[in-house]
Structures are given as structure tokens and as C-alpha cells.
Design an enzyme around this catalytic site. Structure first.
Site, short mmCIF file in Angstrom:
data_model
loop_
_atom_site.label_atom_id
_atom_site.label_comp_id
_atom_site.label_asym_id
_atom_site.label_seq_id
_atom_site.Cartn_x
_atom_site.Cartn_y
_atom_site.Cartn_z
N ALA A 8 0.62 -1.15 -0.10
CA ALA A 8 0.09 -0.10 -0.07
C ALA A 8 0.99 1.12 0.07
CB ALA A 8 -0.95 -0.14 1.21
N GLY A 12 1.15 1.07 -4.90
CA GLY A 12 -0.19 0.30 -4.82
C GLY A 12 -1.28 1.04 -4.35
N ASP A 32 -1.45 -4.58 3.25
CA ASP A 32 -0.04 -4.42 3.78
C ASP A 32 0.25 -4.75 5.00
OD1 ASP A 32 2.00 -1.89 2.44
OD2 ASP A 32 2.36 -2.67 4.40
N PRO A 88 14.06 -2.63 -3.15
CA PRO A 88 15.16 -1.63 -2.97
C PRO A 88 16.45 -2.13 -3.46
CG PRO A 88 14.40 -2.63 -0.74
CD PRO A 88 13.48 -3.11 -2.00
N THR A 89 17.53 -1.31 -3.58
CA THR A 89 18.81 -1.93 -4.02
C THR A 89 19.21 -3.13 -2.84
OG1 THR A 89 19.23 0.15 -5.19
CG2 THR A 89 21.20 -1.32 -4.61
N PHE A 221 16.55 5.94 -19.63
CA PHE A 221 16.30 6.54 -20.66
C PHE A 221 15.95 7.91 -20.13
CE2 PHE A 221 16.99 5.28 -25.18
CZ PHE A 221 17.31 4.08 -25.03
N CYS A 271 13.68 5.58 -7.53
CA CYS A 271 13.60 4.57 -8.44
C CYS A 271 14.88 4.83 -9.41
CB CYS A 271 12.19 4.71 -9.20
SG CYS A 271 11.20 3.81 -8.22
N GLN A 273 18.00 5.75 -9.57
CA GLN A 273 19.14 5.25 -9.55
C GLN A 273 18.98 3.72 -9.30
OE1 GLN A 273 22.09 7.43 -6.58
NE2 GLN A 273 21.99 5.44 -5.32
P1 NAD Z 1 6.76 1.57 -1.07
O1 NAD Z 1 7.79 1.49 -0.15
O2 NAD Z 1 6.14 3.01 -0.80
O3 NAD Z 1 5.67 0.69 -0.57
C1 NAD Z 1 5.72 -0.80 -0.63
C2 NAD Z 1 4.83 -1.32 0.41
O4 NAD Z 1 4.90 -2.71 0.52
C3 NAD Z 1 5.13 -1.06 2.04
O5 NAD Z 1 3.94 -0.29 2.58
C4 NAD Z 1 5.56 -2.43 2.71
O6 NAD Z 1 5.07 -2.21 4.09
C5 NAD Z 1 4.61 -3.37 1.73
N1 NAD Z 1 5.28 -4.79 1.69
C6 NAD Z 1 6.50 -5.04 1.58
N2 NAD Z 1 6.57 -6.42 1.74
C7 NAD Z 1 5.32 -7.02 2.02
C8 NAD Z 1 4.72 -8.06 2.47
N3 NAD Z 1 5.41 -9.29 2.17
N4 NAD Z 1 3.39 -8.30 2.51
C9 NAD Z 1 2.49 -7.07 2.80
N5 NAD Z 1 3.17 -5.81 2.34
C10 NAD Z 1 4.45 -5.80 2.12
O7 NAD Z 1 7.06 1.38 -2.32
P2 NAD Z 1 6.66 2.18 -3.63
O8 NAD Z 1 7.11 3.36 -4.03
O9 NAD Z 1 4.99 2.07 -3.85
O10 NAD Z 1 7.22 1.25 -4.78
C11 NAD Z 1 6.75 -0.18 -5.08
C12 NAD Z 1 7.28 -0.88 -6.28
O11 NAD Z 1 6.77 -0.15 -7.31
C13 NAD Z 1 8.73 -0.82 -6.31
O12 NAD Z 1 9.31 -1.97 -7.25
C14 NAD Z 1 9.17 0.40 -7.01
O13 NAD Z 1 10.42 0.43 -8.04
C15 NAD Z 1 8.03 0.60 -8.14
N6 NAD Z 1 7.54 1.88 -8.69
C16 NAD Z 1 7.39 2.88 -7.89
C17 NAD Z 1 7.01 4.25 -8.33
C18 NAD Z 1 7.06 5.28 -7.55
O14 NAD Z 1 6.80 6.38 -7.95
N7 NAD Z 1 7.24 5.33 -6.28
C19 NAD Z 1 6.72 4.29 -9.68
C20 NAD Z 1 6.74 3.07 -10.49
C21 NAD Z 1 7.27 1.99 -9.95
C1 UGA Z 2 10.12 8.54 -12.38
C2 UGA Z 2 9.52 8.25 -14.06
O1 UGA Z 2 9.31 9.56 -14.39
C3 UGA Z 2 7.93 7.49 -13.91
O2 UGA Z 2 7.83 7.30 -15.05
C4 UGA Z 2 8.42 6.23 -12.88
O3 UGA Z 2 7.23 5.08 -13.08
C5 UGA Z 2 9.05 6.42 -11.59
O4 UGA Z 2 10.09 7.21 -11.67
C6 UGA Z 2 9.39 5.05 -10.98
O5 UGA Z 2 9.72 4.17 -11.58
O6 UGA Z 2 9.39 5.14 -9.79
P1 UGA Z 2 9.59 9.96 -10.41
O7 UGA Z 2 10.92 9.62 -9.85
O8 UGA Z 2 8.29 9.93 -9.20
O9 UGA Z 2 9.26 9.38 -11.63
O10 UGA Z 2 9.81 11.60 -10.90
P2 UGA Z 2 10.24 12.32 -11.86
O11 UGA Z 2 9.35 13.27 -12.41
O12 UGA Z 2 10.90 11.28 -13.11
O13 UGA Z 2 11.42 13.00 -11.43
C7 UGA Z 2 12.68 12.22 -11.02
C8 UGA Z 2 13.68 13.05 -10.51
O14 UGA Z 2 14.33 13.78 -11.77
C9 UGA Z 2 13.30 14.20 -9.67
O15 UGA Z 2 14.24 14.75 -8.63
C10 UGA Z 2 13.19 15.38 -10.56
O16 UGA Z 2 13.56 16.71 -9.97
C11 UGA Z 2 14.51 15.28 -11.57
N1 UGA Z 2 14.23 15.89 -13.07
C12 UGA Z 2 13.13 15.28 -13.59
C13 UGA Z 2 15.11 16.81 -13.26
O17 UGA Z 2 15.93 17.08 -12.54
N2 UGA Z 2 15.02 17.38 -14.50
C14 UGA Z 2 13.75 16.93 -15.44
O18 UGA Z 2 13.77 17.48 -16.69
C15 UGA Z 2 13.09 15.97 -14.95
#
Ligand code: NAD
Ligand code: UGA
Length: 453
Positions: A8, A12, A32, A88-89, A221, A271, A273
């Protein structure tokens, strides 16, 4: 139909809220193991700040959107299980510092195998290394109940701060599945859910590995564009060119395009890095060190850019910031989010503290305890780090102001009033290029911007 989403978090919560909003006939339950987070999703104070999310959640919650800690119970009920846990990493063992830590994914697969009582579609929403679907399939297939599972890949492309907009009108939805009759049927089921509000030609279906890999490549990219323009920002500063003018000039070429060319203090977020490191680790595992080195340099330039920013402040303050107050405006990794994961602000604050500066941070959405914990580590303490309740308090008495996050409110501050309350010479460093530097100079500030003459 019943959907369960495990995890969540930033992905999620919003993605499931959107499915629930658009598909009132489907019951969507987000589970969660973090009870505090689930409790927050059930209140008026959601655990994540995301513009427009409150409205979406309020419309669907209690109707067909639910948040619960009953992971086992919801697995039993679900036809489709989304997996949106963190990846995570890895910080230990083989691949430490680069490979994805898949312990949460594996644990979820085992929990599904243990509690499922009927066939299910399992959807990878988390970002994972290529071939993870194989591992999930192997674990769930080992159940002793004769149940059948189809594993799909459906990576999420939302960006924080614009999640609701991105989910409402996505550039594309990507669904990967096994190229078998059962796999095709599972893909068709998931397509039919998104097709309720996304045009069919924006829903791309591929094989599993293309879908898993495309997610890592998309982030690589995007990050590469930022590192490319940031590398050029340094050359602009050396030559008198203006990075925004260069970005505009190259971005008008439709082959390059104008988006994601905003030079900055460095990209942050949970994400970019992590996913590039994950990609480079994969490349090396498949015997492609040259490919790995190419993408590693994207992270290298980003680290350099963050350090370059902190170094410039020290240089502008006559090579010493010891005991000088520096105001850091913004701590979130970008505007319109309270997320601080991998924020450039963390590195900048640490670098300035290492130079014995007195760092005073203000962010409109990040609580003080989080700023302290992110900078100093959990339980860490340093009297030189303080958090202010507003931008004016942060800047009062400061020798320099660093704009680190591009929050809109920083564009409209009364900089003349701020200047009056600072020791002279007063310096402002705009790490996001959101301010009118010429106007600030007229007030009396010494100024710098990223890649600005
Ligand atoms: P998050 O840490 O905010 O949320 C993950 C949740 O999963 C946590 O609340 C944790 O308690 C829960 N969890 C972990 N193991 C569990 C288990 N065994 N049972 C129940 N709950 C469990 O993470 P996030 O930012 O939502 O990212 C989730 C995934 O989506 C990652 O792989 C990330 O790379 C990807 N992603 C994130 C974004 C973003 O913008 N944050 C965008 C696209 C993709
Ligand atoms: C990024 C991608 O844009 C999403 O498509 C992807 O789903 C997500 O990662 C993920 O996999 O987690 P997010 O990290 O939430 O989304 O935000 P961005 O808007 O991409 O910004 C990322 C970082 O780059 C920020 O620190 C932002 O300030 C910086 N940024 C962005 C720049 O320095 N310059 C730009 O032109 C754009």
C-alpha cells in the site's frame, strides 16, 4: 471480480484507487503488513501526499475500495493479485549496492502459495529484474493444492506529484504475459480492466521479458536525459551559455523533444538510481560489462552534480562555511510530493554539515523528524542541523540560500524582505532554475543558477 494488491505504498495505493474509481463493479482491496500505513489510508490523512488523490480515494473507499492488513484473507478471495511491494537496492551479500533486493517479492510469492485456495492471476506491479516472473512462477507452482497461476508483468510508469494525472491518462499501459493460450487469456483479462478508461491502442501487450525489461529501460532513458543536460550545465557555466536556452534550442527538434531536459541539482527519487544500478547489474550478470559501464556513468554524473552544487556554495562563501547559516529550501526529491527517498537535498545537507555549516531546512510537506533522520540517520543528532517552520524563518540570518526543490511557493517569496534579514554579501543558489536571477541581483543578491551565466 475481486482484486487484491499487496503493498500500500506510492504505487499500490494510487493505482488501486484509480482501478476502483474506474471499475465500480470490481472490489479492490489493498493490503500491507504495515498496520500504521493501512490505518492512514483509512483516514482523511492519507499516508502519501499526491495532488488529487484524496478525491479519488474518497469517491471509491468504502464502496469498492478497501485497505486492510488481512493479507492471507484477501489472497483467498482474490481473482487477481497485484504485487506492489518495494524492491530496494540490495545492501548485503552478492550484488550489494546494485542488485535488486527481491526478498519482499519472494516472501509475497510464498504467502500467495500458502494461502491461495483457487487459481489466480498474479501481476508484477513492482519494478523487478528481468526473469523475476520465472522465480514467482516456480514458487507459486510448488503449491501442493494443484492450483494454477498465471504471472503477468504490468510495470507502473506514474511519476510522483502527478500520479493521478498519469493514471487517469497514461501514455501507455504495458502488459507482458506468457505466449500460451492460458497466458493470452490472463493478458486479455487485465487488458479488459484498463480498457475501461484507457484507449485500446495505448495498451501494449508483449512477452513477459520485454515488459519487465522495458520498465528498467524507460527509467534509464529518462535519467540519462537528466544526466546529459546536467553534464552540459557545467559546460554552460564554464562558457557563458545558458542551459535553459540550450535545452530549448535542442528540444525543438522533434527527434529530441522538449521534456525531461530541465537541468537540476541532480535527480532523486526512489527509482532512477535503483533501477539503473539494477540494469547495470543485470548487464554484468549476462556478460555485458561495456553496456553496464555506459549506464553506470548516468549515475556517476548525477552524484557529481549533487557534489558540484554543494562545492559551489562553499566556494561562493569564500571557501569556508564553518559556522555560517545556510538555508536549504526544499527537501523532497521533487515538488508536490512528501517523498524524500534519494533526494539530492540529503547529499547537499550532509556535504554542508561536513564543512561545519549550520544548515536550516524548510520543506512545505516533509516533517522535521524525517529531514533529521534522512540526513543524520535514524536516531542521529547534530545541533548544526535545524528545521524551520517556513521559508522566511529558514532564511533569516543566513549567508546563503540554496533552492533544492522546485516548490511553487519558492517562486513567489518576498525576496527583498528575505535579503534585508541576511548578512551581506547575501548569496542565493537556485538549484532548480525557477527564479529570476536578474531581479534578485537588482535586490542586491549575489546569484548562481545551474548552468546559468
Ligand atoms: P513503498 O515502499 O512506498 O511501498 C511498498 C509497500 O509494500 C510498503 O508499505 C511495505 O510495507 C509493503 N510490503 C512489503 N513487503 C510486504 C509483504 N510481504 N506483505 C505485505 N506488504 C508488504 O514502495 P513504492 O514506492 O510504492 O514502490 C513499489 C514498487 O513500485 C517498487 O518496485 C518501485 O520500484 C515501483 N515503482 C515505484 C514508483 C514510485 O513512483 N514510487 C513508480 C513506478 C514503479
Ligand atoms: C520516475 C519516472 O518519471 C516514472 O515514469 C517512473 O514510473 C518512476 O520514476 C518510477 O519508476 O518510480 P519519479 O521519480 O516519481 O518518476 O519523478 P520524475 O518526475 O521522473 O523525477 C525524478 C527526478 O528527476 C526528480 O528529482 C526530478 O526533480 C528530476 N528531474 C526530472 C530533473 O532534474 N529534470 C527533469 O527534466 C525531470
Amino acid at each position: 471480480m475481486n482484486i487484491c494488491c499487496i503493498g500500500a505504498g506510492y504505487v499500490g495505493g494510487p493505482t488501486m484507487a484509480m482501478i476502483a474509481l474506474k471499475c465500480p463493479d470490481i472490489t479492490v482491496t489493498v493490503v500491507d503488513m504495515n498496520a500504521k500505513r493501512i490505518a492512514a489510508w483509512n483516514t482523511g490523512q492519507l499516508p502519501i501526499f499526491e495532488p488529487g488523490l484524496d478525491e479519488v480515494v474518497n469517491q471509491a473507499r468504502g464502496r469498492n475500495l478497501f485497505f486492510s492488513t488481512d493479507v492471507a484473507g484477501q489472497i483467498k478471495k482474490a481473482d487477481i493479485i497485484f504485487v506492489a511491494v518495494n524492491t530496494p537496492t540490495k545492501s548485503y551479500g552478492v550484488g550489494a549496492g546494485r542488485a535488486a533486493d527481491l526478498r519482499f517479492i519472494e516472501s509475497v510469492a510464498r504467502t500467495i502459495a500458502e494461502h491461495a485456495e483457487s487459481d489466480k492471476i498474479i501481476v508484477e506491479k513492482s519494478t523487478i529484474p528481468v526473469k523475476t516472473a520465472d522465480a514467482i512462477q516456480a514458487i507459486v507452482a510448488s503449491n501442493s493444492k494443484g492450483l494454477k497461476f498465471q504471472v503477468l508483468s504490468n510495470p507502473e510508469f506514474l511519476a510522483e506529484g502527478t500520479a493521478v494525472k498519469d493514471l487517469t491518462n497514461p501514455d501507455r499501459v504495458l502488459i507482458g504475459g506468457e505466449r500460451t493460450p492460458e497466458g493470452d487469456r490472463a493478458v486479455a483479462t487485465l487488458v479488459s480492466i484498463y480498457a475501461r478508461w484507457v484507449a485500446r491502442d495505448r495498451i501494449i501487450t508483449t512477452n513477459l521479458w520485454s515488459s519487465e525489461l522495458s520498465k528498467l529501460v524507460a527509467n534509464a532513458f529518462l535519467a540519462q536525459r537528466i544526466s546529459s543536460i546536467n553534464s552540459i550545465s557545467a559546460l554552460c557555466e564554464a562558457t557563458g551559455a545558458d542551459v535553459d536556452e540550450v535545452a530549448n534550442a535542442i528540444g525543438q527538434d522533434s527527434r529530441i523533444g522538449p521534456k525531461f531536459l530541465k537541468s537540476s541539482v541532480g535527480f532523486g527519487g526512489s527509482c532512477f538510481q535503483k533501477d539503473i544500478l539494477n540494469l547495470t547489474y543485470l548487464c554484468e550478470s549476462f556478460g555485458l560489462p561495456e553496456v553496464a559501464a555506459y549506464w553506470t556513468s548516468v549515475v556517476g554524473i548525477n552524484d557529481w552534480q549533487k557534489q558540484r552544487f554543494a562545492n559551489r556554495i562553499v566556494k561562493e562563501l569564500f571557501n569556508t562555511v564553518a559556522d555560517k547559516k545556510i538555508a536549504v529550501l526544499g527537501f523532497a526529491f521533487k515538488k508536490d510530493t512528501n517523498d524524500t527517498r534519494e533526494s539530492a537535498a540529503i547529499n547537499i545537507c550532509r556535504s554542508l554539515l561536513a564543512e561545519q555549516a549550520k544548515v536550516c531546512v524548510y520543506d512545505p510537506k516533509v516533517p522535521a523528524h524525517e529531514i533529521t533522520a534522512d540526513t543524520l540517520g535514524q536516531g542521529g543528532a547534530n545541533s548544526r542541523l535545524t528545521v524551520a517552520a517556513d521559508a522566511y524563518a529558514a532564511c533569516a540570518g543566513a549567508h546563503a540560500i540554496a533552492i533544492v526543490t522546485e516548490w511553487d511557493e519558492f517562486k513567489t517569496l518576498d525576496y527583498a524582505k528575505i535579503f534585508a534579514a541576511m548578512p551581506k554579501p547575501a548569496f542565493i543558489y537556485d538549484g532548480r532554475n525557477i527564479l529570476d536571477l536578474a531581479a534578485l541581483r537588482k535586490i542586491g543578491f549575489r546569484t548562481a543558477g545551474i548552468g546559468k551565466p
